[in-house]
Design a protein around this motif. Structure first.
Motif, PDB file in Angstrom:
ATOM      1  N   PRO A  86      29.027  -6.239   6.255  1.00 12.93           N
ATOM      2  CA  PRO A  86      28.109  -6.565   7.351  1.00 12.93           C
ATOM      3  C   PRO A  86      26.642  -6.307   6.995  1.00 12.93           C
ATOM      4  N   LYS A  87      26.401  -5.809   5.773  1.00 15.90           N
ATOM      5  CA  LYS A  87      25.030  -5.553   5.330  1.00 15.90           C
ATOM      6  C   LYS A  87      24.643  -6.568   4.258  1.00 15.90           C
ATOM      7  N   ALA A  88      23.426  -7.029   4.317  1.00 13.57           N
ATOM      8  CA  ALA A  88      22.945  -7.965   3.302  1.00 13.57           C
ATOM      9  C   ALA A  88      22.733  -7.240   1.979  1.00 13.57           C
ATOM     10  N   GLY A  89      22.913  -7.963   0.880  1.00  9.52           N
ATOM     11  CA  GLY A  89      22.643  -7.399  -0.437  1.00  9.52           C
ATOM     12  C   GLY A  89      21.162  -7.439  -0.762  1.00  9.52           C
ATOM     13  N   GLY A  90      20.791  -6.838  -1.872  1.00  8.57           N
ATOM     14  CA  GLY A  90      19.389  -6.788  -2.270  1.00  8.57           C
ATOM     15  C   GLY A  90      18.961  -8.045  -2.999  1.00  8.57           C
ATOM     16  N   VAL A 101      26.408 -19.361   8.914  1.00  6.22           N
ATOM     17  CA  VAL A 101      25.446 -18.289   8.653  1.00  6.22           C
ATOM     18  C   VAL A 101      26.072 -16.923   8.898  1.00  6.22           C
ATOM     19  N   GLU A 102      26.940 -16.826   9.905  1.00  7.09           N
ATOM     20  CA  GLU A 102      27.528 -15.528  10.274  1.00  7.09           C
ATOM     21  C   GLU A 102      28.518 -15.005   9.239  1.00  7.09           C
ATOM     22  N   LEU A 103      28.937 -15.869   8.288  1.00  7.98           N
ATOM     23  CA  LEU A 103      29.928 -15.448   7.293  1.00  7.98           C
ATOM     24  C   LEU A 103      29.276 -14.931   6.012  1.00  7.98           C
ATOM     25  N   GLY A 104      27.969 -14.918   5.960  1.00 10.49           N
ATOM     26  CA  GLY A 104      27.286 -14.305   4.822  1.00 10.49           C
ATOM     27  C   GLY A 104      27.135 -15.194   3.609  1.00 10.49           C
ATOM     28  N   PRO A 105      26.558 -16.397   3.758  1.00 10.34           N
ATOM     29  CA  PRO A 105      26.306 -17.224   2.581  1.00 10.34           C
ATOM     30  C   PRO A 105      25.223 -16.612   1.697  1.00 10.34           C
ATOM     31  N   THR A 106      25.082 -17.141   0.514  1.00 14.93           N
ATOM     32  CA  THR A 106      24.015 -16.692  -0.377  1.00 14.93           C
ATOM     33  C   THR A 106      22.659 -17.085   0.207  1.00 14.93           C
ATOM     34  N   LEU A 143      19.613 -20.696   3.176  1.00 16.90           N
ATOM     35  CA  LEU A 143      20.994 -20.217   3.169  1.00 16.90           C
ATOM     36  C   LEU A 143      21.924 -21.330   2.708  1.00 16.90           C
ATOM     37  N   ALA A 144      22.838 -20.970   1.818  1.00 18.27           N
ATOM     38  CA  ALA A 144      23.805 -21.938   1.301  1.00 18.27           C
ATOM     39  C   ALA A 144      24.999 -22.018   2.246  1.00 18.27           C
ATOM     40  N   SER A 145      24.728 -22.350   3.488  1.00 20.95           N
ATOM     41  CA  SER A 145      25.788 -22.427   4.490  1.00 20.95           C
ATOM     42  C   SER A 145      26.221 -23.873   4.669  1.00 20.95           C
ATOM     43  N   GLY A 146      27.452 -24.039   5.110  1.00 19.66           N
ATOM     44  CA  GLY A 146      27.967 -25.387   5.320  1.00 19.66           C
ATOM     45  C   GLY A 146      29.479 -25.388   5.301  1.00 19.66           C
ATOM     46  N   GLY A 147      30.050 -26.564   5.347  1.00 15.87           N
ATOM     47  CA  GLY A 147      31.494 -26.696   5.323  1.00 15.87           C
ATOM     48  C   GLY A 147      32.069 -26.385   3.962  1.00 15.87           C
ATOM     49  N   ALA A 148      33.389 -26.238   3.908  1.00 19.56           N
ATOM     50  CA  ALA A 148      34.069 -25.994   2.638  1.00 19.56           C
ATOM     51  C   ALA A 148      33.679 -27.077   1.644  1.00 19.56           C
ATOM     52  N   GLY A 149      33.355 -26.660   0.421  1.00 18.15           N
ATOM     53  CA  GLY A 149      32.906 -27.605  -0.589  1.00 18.15           C
ATOM     54  C   GLY A 149      31.408 -27.652  -0.755  1.00 18.15           C
ATOM     55  N   SER A 166      23.036 -11.795  -1.371  1.00 20.53           N
ATOM     56  CA  SER A 166      24.093 -12.063  -0.404  1.00 20.53           C
ATOM     57  C   SER A 166      23.570 -11.694   0.979  1.00 20.53           C
ATOM     58  N   THR A 167      23.959 -12.450   1.995  1.00 20.29           N
ATOM     59  CA  THR A 167      23.549 -12.126   3.358  1.00 20.29           C
ATOM     60  C   THR A 167      24.701 -11.464   4.104  1.00 20.29           C
ATOM     61  N   ALA A 168      24.409 -10.967   5.295  1.00 15.28           N
ATOM     62  CA  ALA A 168      25.384 -10.155   6.029  1.00 15.28           C
ATOM     63  C   ALA A 168      26.542 -11.021   6.538  1.00 15.28           C
ATOM     64  N   ASN A 169      27.755 -10.554   6.288  1.00 15.13           N
ATOM     65  CA  ASN A 169      28.962 -11.191   6.818  1.00 15.13           C
ATOM     66  C   ASN A 169      29.323 -10.467   8.105  1.00 15.13           C
ATOM     67  N   ILE A 170      28.765 -10.933   9.213  1.00 13.87           N
ATOM     68  CA  ILE A 170      28.982 -10.228  10.474  1.00 13.87           C
ATOM     69  C   ILE A 170      30.317 -10.596  11.120  1.00 13.87           C
TER      70      ILE A 170
END
Length: 472
Positions: free
Chosen positions: A98-102, A133-138, A162-168, A181-185
């Motif tokens: 749930p915490k973003a990486g550095g 976004v809530e799943l913690g994309p790069t 954010l590298a968010s989007g559908g599978a693939g 890495s961003t937070a996977n809330i």
């Protein structure tokens, strides 16, 4: 499936965006059941065996289908040219935090080297599941691929992509861009498959769907990005096959050159980079100012001056060759880097580069020499002789860089096959991996026989696990 389709090459607009922002977000069109099966396999392997690390590809064979997909091959061909190399290092990232990486730039497998502004390297970050976004994309900081420093202070910065989007969905990124890495809330499983690729051929012509010759900013240029028009134009021209394209494009004003040289020491990194590239276009006054900064040995200014000299064309070769003899290792290292970037223009410097190897120069200098010889490539016999020596170097980074350089030389490096065969037994995994790649790209009968024997002796069975050692 999609593997038989022609690569989907990037457009001029996409290439302009990649040059300015350092990344593109793209998407494959695999069916849902492909990603469902891939996720099941990833979950099984991670839960029962742990992270497979560099064995990710042979452990889960379907992953190769990703990198055969025409959108992926087209993107990589556009940025890295035909014949690009999938690097030995690859990694599956699992994020449930749930915490973003550095914020960081990736290292070169724990080693340091001068980072390229020209796109010799790229990464694919592939998301096999829907990744909101809530799943913690790069997270990616646009336009930071050419900066050694972060240039932004806070962790949460406007403009983060954010590298968010559908599978693939996948991010094609310049190897040196700042990312995290961003937070996977949501706390659900989130995988990202990271593979590295490198260019094996210097560009001689555009390798994307090229329609417009001249450089211009992308239509959707972000105002959050520092402006580097000369740097971007030079990169565009380099990708079109032009070396030293900035030479003579700026007024040869000695007073102006002195002002710009001062910025190399005093200005912020974005401003100093602009000064370096402006000096690169000013002919003799600019080159002399850059060489003076290089020879002073100040890490910050010398590094920035090196990028300018890398783009200054034939005018810089003589001074850079002389700088190889500097008693300051940093100066010699940076000079070798710049000569490599000048490629065939620096062919006359190969004897001086080889003399550094013979004289037992410091390891960081020998590393830069090993890369430069592969980029210059001619005269081939002298370059191969130097790289053969590098394969036997005491420093592991010199050895694996030599393998990559020999891969770039291809068939003219056949004389190195016996030393590459010996390198296949090296204690370091990347020396072995790069030696195998070099044999593949050399491609002669002797090289193929040596490579096949090595691969047969070390072949992998993806079905063999602690739970299934022999049967079925």
């Amino acid at each position: 499936m999609n593997n038989e389709r022609q690569p989907v090459l990037l457009t001029d607009e996409q290439m302009r965006t990649f040059i300015t922002e350092g990344f593109l977000i793209l998407k494959t069109d695999f069916p849902e059941d492909f990603h469902r099966s891939l996720l099941q396999q990833l979950t099984h392997v991670y839960e029962n065996e742990g992270n497979p690390g560099n064995n990710l590809l042979p452990r889960i064979r379907e992953v190769q289908m990703i990198f055969d997909h025409p959108v992926v091959t087209g993107a990589l061909t556009s940025v890295l040219g035909p014949g690009y190399l999938m690097h030995t290092h690859r990694h599956g990232h699992f994020n449930a935090s749930p915490k973003a990486g550095g914020w960081h730039k990736d290292s070169y497998w724990g080693y340091k080297r001068m980072r390229n502004h020209h796109p010799w390297w790229a990464m694919i970050m592939y998301f096999p599941q829907d990744t909101p976004v809530e799943l913690g994309p790069t997270g990616i900081m646009p336009g930071t691929q050419n900066y050694e420093s972060r240039v932004f202070e806070a962790d949460e910065v406007p403009g983060e992509a954010l590298a968010s989007g559908g599978a693939g969905t996948f991010a094609l990124i310049h190897y040196d861009i700042w990312h995290r890495s961003t937070a996977n809330i949501l706390g659900q499983e989130r995988y990202m498959l990271k593979f590295e690729f490198m260019r094996t051929q210097a560009p001689s012509a555009p390798s994307w769907d090229h329609r417009e010759a001249g450089w211009k900013r992308p239509a959707a240029f972000s105002t959050e990005i520092h402006e580097h028009d000369l740097l971007w134009e030079e990169t565009w021209n380099w990708l079109c096959g032009r070396v030293g394209s900035l030479a003579g494009t700026q007024p040869a004003d000695a007073g102006r050159a002195a002002e710009l040289a001062a910025r190399l020491e005093e200005a912020s990194e974005p401003e100093a980079l602009n000064a370096a590239y402006t000096l690169a276009g000013m002919g003799a006054p600019g080159v002399q100012a850059l060489l003076a900064a290089l020879e002073r040995g100040s890490g910050h200014a010398s590094r920035l001056a090196t990028y300018g000299l890398s783009a200054a064309g034939a005018e810089a070769v003589g001074g850079l060759t002389a700088a190889l003899g500097s008693p300051q290792p940093l100066t010699a290292e940076y000079a070798a880097f710049a000569l490599g970037e000048l490629r065939y223009l620096a062919a006359g410097s190969v004897p001086a580069l080889n003399r550094l190897l013979e004289a037992g120069a410091p390891a960081e200098v020998r590393r830069a020499v090993a890369e430069a010889l592969g980029l210059i490539g001619t005269p081939a016999a002298e370059a191969v002789a130097g790289l053969t020596r590098c394969l036997e170097d005491a420093d592991v980074q010199v050895r694996f860089t030599a393998g990559l350089s020999l891969a770039r030389l291809g068939a003219p490096a056949e004389a190195a096959v016996p030393q590459l065969a010996a390198a296949l037994e090296d204690e370091n995994r990347y020396v072995r991996g790069h030696a195998a790649e070099a044999l593949h790209y050399i491609g002669t009968e002797q090289a193929k026989d040596t490579l096949i024997r090595f691969l047969m002796n070390s072949r992998w069975c993806p079905s063999t696990t602690p739970q299934s050692t022999f049967y079925p």
